[in-house]
Design a protein around this motif. Structure first.
Motif, PDB file in Angstrom:
ATOM      1  N   THR A 117     -19.364  27.437  30.414  1.00 45.13           N
ATOM      2  CA  THR A 117     -18.639  28.833  30.470  1.00 45.13           C
ATOM      3  C   THR A 117     -19.917  29.598  30.914  1.00 45.13           C
ATOM      4  O   THR A 117     -19.989  30.457  31.868  1.00 45.13           O
ATOM      5  CB  THR A 117     -17.949  29.452  29.438  1.00 45.13           C
ATOM      6  N   VAL A 118     -21.068  29.441  30.273  1.00 47.55           N
ATOM      7  CA  VAL A 118     -22.294  30.304  30.352  1.00 47.55           C
ATOM      8  C   VAL A 118     -22.768  29.581  31.692  1.00 47.55           C
ATOM      9  O   VAL A 118     -23.498  30.516  32.590  1.00 47.55           O
ATOM     10  CB  VAL A 118     -23.324  29.839  29.210  1.00 47.55           C
ATOM     11  N   ALA A 119     -22.901  28.366  31.923  1.00 52.50           N
ATOM     12  CA  ALA A 119     -23.661  27.928  33.244  1.00 52.50           C
ATOM     13  C   ALA A 119     -23.021  28.328  34.328  1.00 52.50           C
ATOM     14  O   ALA A 119     -23.556  28.602  35.725  1.00 52.50           O
ATOM     15  CB  ALA A 119     -23.511  26.318  33.322  1.00 52.50           C
ATOM     16  N   LYS A 120     -21.741  28.734  34.374  1.00 45.09           N
ATOM     17  CA  LYS A 120     -20.767  29.174  35.635  1.00 45.09           C
ATOM     18  C   LYS A 120     -21.121  30.575  35.818  1.00 45.09           C
ATOM     19  O   LYS A 120     -20.432  31.241  36.788  1.00 45.09           O
ATOM     20  CB  LYS A 120     -19.521  28.910  35.826  1.00 45.09           C
ATOM     21  N   GLY A 121     -21.800  31.357  34.956  1.00 39.46           N
ATOM     22  CA  GLY A 121     -22.067  32.821  34.973  1.00 39.46           C
ATOM     23  C   GLY A 121     -21.014  33.683  34.449  1.00 39.46           C
ATOM     24  O   GLY A 121     -20.926  34.926  35.014  1.00 39.46           O
ATOM     25  N   ALA A 122     -20.233  33.216  33.483  1.00 35.02           N
ATOM     26  CA  ALA A 122     -19.141  33.964  32.895  1.00 35.02           C
ATOM     27  C   ALA A 122     -19.573  35.245  32.389  1.00 35.02           C
ATOM     28  O   ALA A 122     -20.616  35.603  32.153  1.00 35.02           O
ATOM     29  CB  ALA A 122     -18.340  33.213  32.062  1.00 35.02           C
ATOM     30  N   GLU A 123     -18.626  36.328  32.095  1.00 32.09           N
ATOM     31  CA  GLU A 123     -18.891  37.505  31.608  1.00 32.09           C
ATOM     32  C   GLU A 123     -19.157  37.410  30.175  1.00 32.09           C
ATOM     33  O   GLU A 123     -18.967  36.414  29.606  1.00 32.09           O
ATOM     34  CB  GLU A 123     -17.833  38.452  31.991  1.00 32.09           C
ATOM     35  N   PHE A 124     -19.813  38.373  29.485  1.00 40.75           N
ATOM     36  CA  PHE A 124     -20.256  38.339  28.184  1.00 40.75           C
ATOM     37  C   PHE A 124     -18.996  38.112  27.310  1.00 40.75           C
ATOM     38  O   PHE A 124     -19.142  36.996  26.355  1.00 40.75           O
ATOM     39  CB  PHE A 124     -20.874  39.672  27.788  1.00 40.75           C
ATOM     40  N   GLU A 125     -17.949  38.899  27.380  1.00 39.23           N
ATOM     41  CA  GLU A 125     -16.838  38.611  26.740  1.00 39.23           C
ATOM     42  C   GLU A 125     -16.062  36.980  26.712  1.00 39.23           C
ATOM     43  O   GLU A 125     -15.584  36.563  25.739  1.00 39.23           O
ATOM     44  CB  GLU A 125     -15.938  39.754  26.934  1.00 39.23           C
ATOM     45  N   ASP A 126     -15.964  36.547  28.225  1.00 39.77           N
ATOM     46  CA  ASP A 126     -15.866  35.455  28.103  1.00 39.77           C
ATOM     47  C   ASP A 126     -16.554  34.180  27.481  1.00 39.77           C
ATOM     48  O   ASP A 126     -15.792  33.207  26.841  1.00 39.77           O
ATOM     49  CB  ASP A 126     -15.539  35.008  29.616  1.00 39.77           C
ATOM     50  N   CYS A 127     -17.827  34.484  27.470  1.00 35.72           N
ATOM     51  CA  CYS A 127     -18.629  33.560  26.594  1.00 35.72           C
ATOM     52  C   CYS A 127     -18.528  33.834  25.307  1.00 35.72           C
ATOM     53  O   CYS A 127     -18.264  32.518  24.558  1.00 35.72           O
ATOM     54  CB  CYS A 127     -20.365  33.796  26.886  1.00 35.72           C
ATOM     55  N   ILE A 128     -18.305  34.892  24.786  1.00 37.00           N
ATOM     56  CA  ILE A 128     -17.949  35.043  23.075  1.00 37.00           C
ATOM     57  C   ILE A 128     -16.539  34.291  22.782  1.00 37.00           C
ATOM     58  O   ILE A 128     -16.507  33.449  21.958  1.00 37.00           O
ATOM     59  CB  ILE A 128     -17.693  36.381  22.933  1.00 37.00           C
ATOM     60  N   GLU A 129     -15.679  34.498  23.655  1.00 38.94           N
ATOM     61  CA  GLU A 129     -14.167  33.890  23.364  1.00 38.94           C
ATOM     62  C   GLU A 129     -14.273  32.359  23.548  1.00 38.94           C
ATOM     63  O   GLU A 129     -13.400  31.715  22.940  1.00 38.94           O
ATOM     64  CB  GLU A 129     -13.320  34.481  24.316  1.00 38.94           C
ATOM     65  N   TYR A 189     -24.634  22.554  19.932  1.00 40.88           N
ATOM     66  CA  TYR A 189     -23.728  23.413  20.284  1.00 40.88           C
ATOM     67  C   TYR A 189     -24.515  24.862  19.801  1.00 40.88           C
ATOM     68  O   TYR A 189     -24.383  25.840  20.437  1.00 40.88           O
ATOM     69  CB  TYR A 189     -22.416  23.323  19.661  1.00 40.88           C
ATOM     70  N   ASP A 190     -24.427  25.051  18.601  1.00 46.66           N
ATOM     71  CA  ASP A 190     -25.356  26.207  17.923  1.00 46.66           C
ATOM     72  C   ASP A 190     -26.445  26.678  18.715  1.00 46.66           C
ATOM     73  O   ASP A 190     -26.543  27.883  18.923  1.00 46.66           O
ATOM     74  CB  ASP A 190     -25.436  26.174  16.611  1.00 46.66           C
ATOM     75  N   THR A 191     -27.309  25.610  18.971  1.00 42.87           N
ATOM     76  CA  THR A 191     -28.358  25.713  19.660  1.00 42.87           C
ATOM     77  C   THR A 191     -28.229  26.790  21.335  1.00 42.87           C
ATOM     78  O   THR A 191     -29.045  27.493  21.507  1.00 42.87           O
ATOM     79  CB  THR A 191     -29.348  24.757  19.864  1.00 42.87           C
ATOM     80  N   ALA A 192     -27.168  26.049  21.720  1.00 42.94           N
ATOM     81  CA  ALA A 192     -26.722  26.679  23.009  1.00 42.94           C
ATOM     82  C   ALA A 192     -26.364  28.230  22.829  1.00 42.94           C
ATOM     83  O   ALA A 192     -26.711  29.054  23.684  1.00 42.94           O
ATOM     84  CB  ALA A 192     -25.642  25.866  23.710  1.00 42.94           C
ATOM     85  N   ILE A 193     -25.587  28.509  21.766  1.00 41.82           N
ATOM     86  CA  ILE A 193     -25.189  29.718  21.541  1.00 41.82           C
ATOM     87  C   ILE A 193     -26.388  30.736  21.206  1.00 41.82           C
ATOM     88  O   ILE A 193     -26.415  31.670  21.681  1.00 41.82           O
ATOM     89  CB  ILE A 193     -24.001  29.606  20.306  1.00 41.82           C
TER      90      ILE A 193
END
Length: 528
Positions: A117-129, A189-193
């Protein structure tokens, strides 16, 4: 009291909840055939049910509905008690029975696709979800109780678990290994976040810096045969050795990978067709020309001795003309964004030569982070993505560089960025003609580079050093005039250096006395 661990265990109840559904339906069918009950959630339950396989929704099993748009569905005692309850303790078993908590023997969970999700440049809220909460919790619970529970976090693990179940049950050795892999997965996973959050907060170096990697391949050994080694990727998909497909050749070594990375990062600096030849992580020949074949000839001319057994990087699709020239000498690795069929056929005649195709070029100007281990910790710094343009240069001598000198100066300084300090690079007509690297003082690097230009000229049957009429680049300032005077004696006509020495005036005066043009960049490129 020592804990008694069960050895080979069947699976009577399994919880399957995956975002990557590769192989999960077939695995569920197998478990049911083995007599297991399947619990599942959301899309995974739908996929299993659509295949005609009996499945029980987790909410039905727990008696607690999914709430808060699915944010809470497995964070309940009936799930975590079923995972964490120790089967070897009568008290645990009694409590589980008292609270109607059924044991869960297997968990297959792969997490919400946060990284993708982050790699495709999603919006902040999408990343959070897309930050998974219940999944990591179940993984950690199952892994902690590996004595009785098997935890699956990757699709490729399904088959090895199935093999053991077909033979009567999972072994303790497998459950322990999968538990380690589970904690590594949640840590990554936590590292990525954490890394993403730090970037969003503009916090380059947070209080706790987490680093994670994915094993790409084991290596026979490290820099030397008595050292162990492996290659890990960081998941960033930066084009290079991490994205490379090995078309042919022997197994890659630690040194191969290190040198290939150095070569490819250097060749990506240039826009026109370019070739970089590297030996022991240092460029020994770099050239830009109208074609890769011509660039190869001019790069090889700089230091044909060091090029033997080296690494070759190209910034264009390799063609047969370039491949024929490269294959004419012993080369360990060739790396490029791609190669046409004719080039591949040429290289195929050299069975040991390793051909790597990366699918693209890295962006030298892109930000990034470098980490280096030291005793008791590691050092972290941002990537050296600095680039000097002509408009940023300051002419400090009586004579300004000519247009051709200016082109060569910018070329030489860009190469210098990839040469180990202390670094000196002579260049002429967009090709290196002498490189001095890794010396303890700058004047020695100047002398070595000049000597190499003389040796290369003799090897080519020329009657004058290659450095005659060249320009010279220094990765840091000249602390004394002697390094510059050595360059002038070698035949250099112009100099590019950062400036900033206490003796800049002396160095400038020496340049004027020798008739050299000199520019200051205000930026240095140490590389250790």
């Amino acid at each position: 009291m020592p804990r008694r661990m069960s050895q080979t265990l069947p699976v009577r109840r399994a919880l399957l909840s995956v975002s990557d559904k590769t192989g999960i339906v077939e695995f569920a069918r197998f478990l049911v055939a083995q007599g297991a009950e399947i619990l599942s959630t959301g899309g995974t339950a739908s996929a299993i049910r659509a295949a005609g396989i009996p499945v029980k929704d987790v909410s039905e099993h727990t008696g607690f509905p999914e709430i808060l748009d699915g944010r809470v569905k497995t964070l309940v005692p009936q799930v975590h008690g079923g995972l964490l309850g120790r089967r070897d303790l009568a008290d645990h078993l009694a409590q589980m029975e008292a609270h109607a908590i059924a044991p869960i023997d297997l968990v297959a969970v792969n997490l919400y696709p946060f990284e993708a999700t982050v790699a495709k440049g999603a919006e902040f809220e999408d990343c959070i979800e897309n930050i998974d909460i219940g999944g990591p919790a179940m993984i950690r619970s199952a892994a902690k109780n590996f004595a009785s529970v098997v935890v699956i976090t990757e699709p490729e693990q399904l088959s090895e678990v199935r093999v053991e179940l077909e033979d009567g049950g999972t072994t303790l050795a497998l459950r322990r290994r999968l538990a380690q892999a589970a904690y590594a997965r949640t840590a990554a996973y936590d590292t990525a976040i954490s890394t993403w959050f730090a970037g969003e907060n503009k916090d380059v170096f947070p209080q706790r810096l987490a680093v994670a990697g994915i094993l790409r391949q084991g290596l026979r050994y490290g820099e030397n045969p008595h050292q162990q080694a492996a290659f890990y990727t960081d998941g960033s998909n930066r084009p290079g050795i991490a994205t490379a497909r090995q078309v042919q050749g022997k197994e890659l070594s630690y040194n191969n990978l290190n040198d290939t990375d150095a070569a490819f990062e250097c060749v990506a600096e240039f826009d026109e067709p370019s070739i970089v030849i590297v030996k022991h992580a240092n460029p020994c020949g770099v050239a830009t020309a109208a074609s890769l074949a011509e660039a190869w000839d001019r790069a090889l001319l700089c230091d044909p001795v060091s090029a033997f057994g080296g690494i070759v990087a190209a910034n264009r699709v390799l063609d047969a003309a370039a491949a024929e020239k490269i294959a004419a000498i012993f080369t360990e690795v060739v790396v490029a964004p791609d190669a046409d069929d004719a080039a591949k056929a040429v290289f195929a005649r050299k069975k040991s030569l390793r051909l790597l195709l990366t699918g693209g070029l890295p962006d030298p100007a892109a930000p990034g982070r470098l980490v280096k281990s030291v005793a008791g910790g590691f050092l972290a710094q941002s990537r050296d993505n600095g680039r000097v343009t002509e408009g940023a240069l300051r002419v400090v001598t009586q004579r300004a560089p000519s247009a051709q000198e200016m082109r060569d100066l910018l070329f030489a300084f860009r190469v210098c960025k990839h040469v180990k300090s202390n670094a000196i690079v002579y260049a002429k007509d967009l090709a290196t003609v002498g490189i001095g690297a890794g010396q303890m003082n700058r004047v020695e690097s100047s002398r070595i580079a000049a000597w190499k230009s003389e040796a290369a000229a003799k090897a080519a049957g020329l009657d004058q050093p290659l450095a005659l009429g060249s320009v010279v680049a220094s990765d840091a300032f000249f602390p004394f005039a002697d390094g510059l005077e050595t360059a002038a004696a070698a035949g250099a006509t112009a100099v590019i250096q950062p400036g900033g020495s206490m003796r800049d005036a002396e160095v400038i005066a020496a340049a004027d006395k020798a008739g050299l043009a000199m520019v200051f960049t205000g930026m240095r490129h140490f590389r250790h």
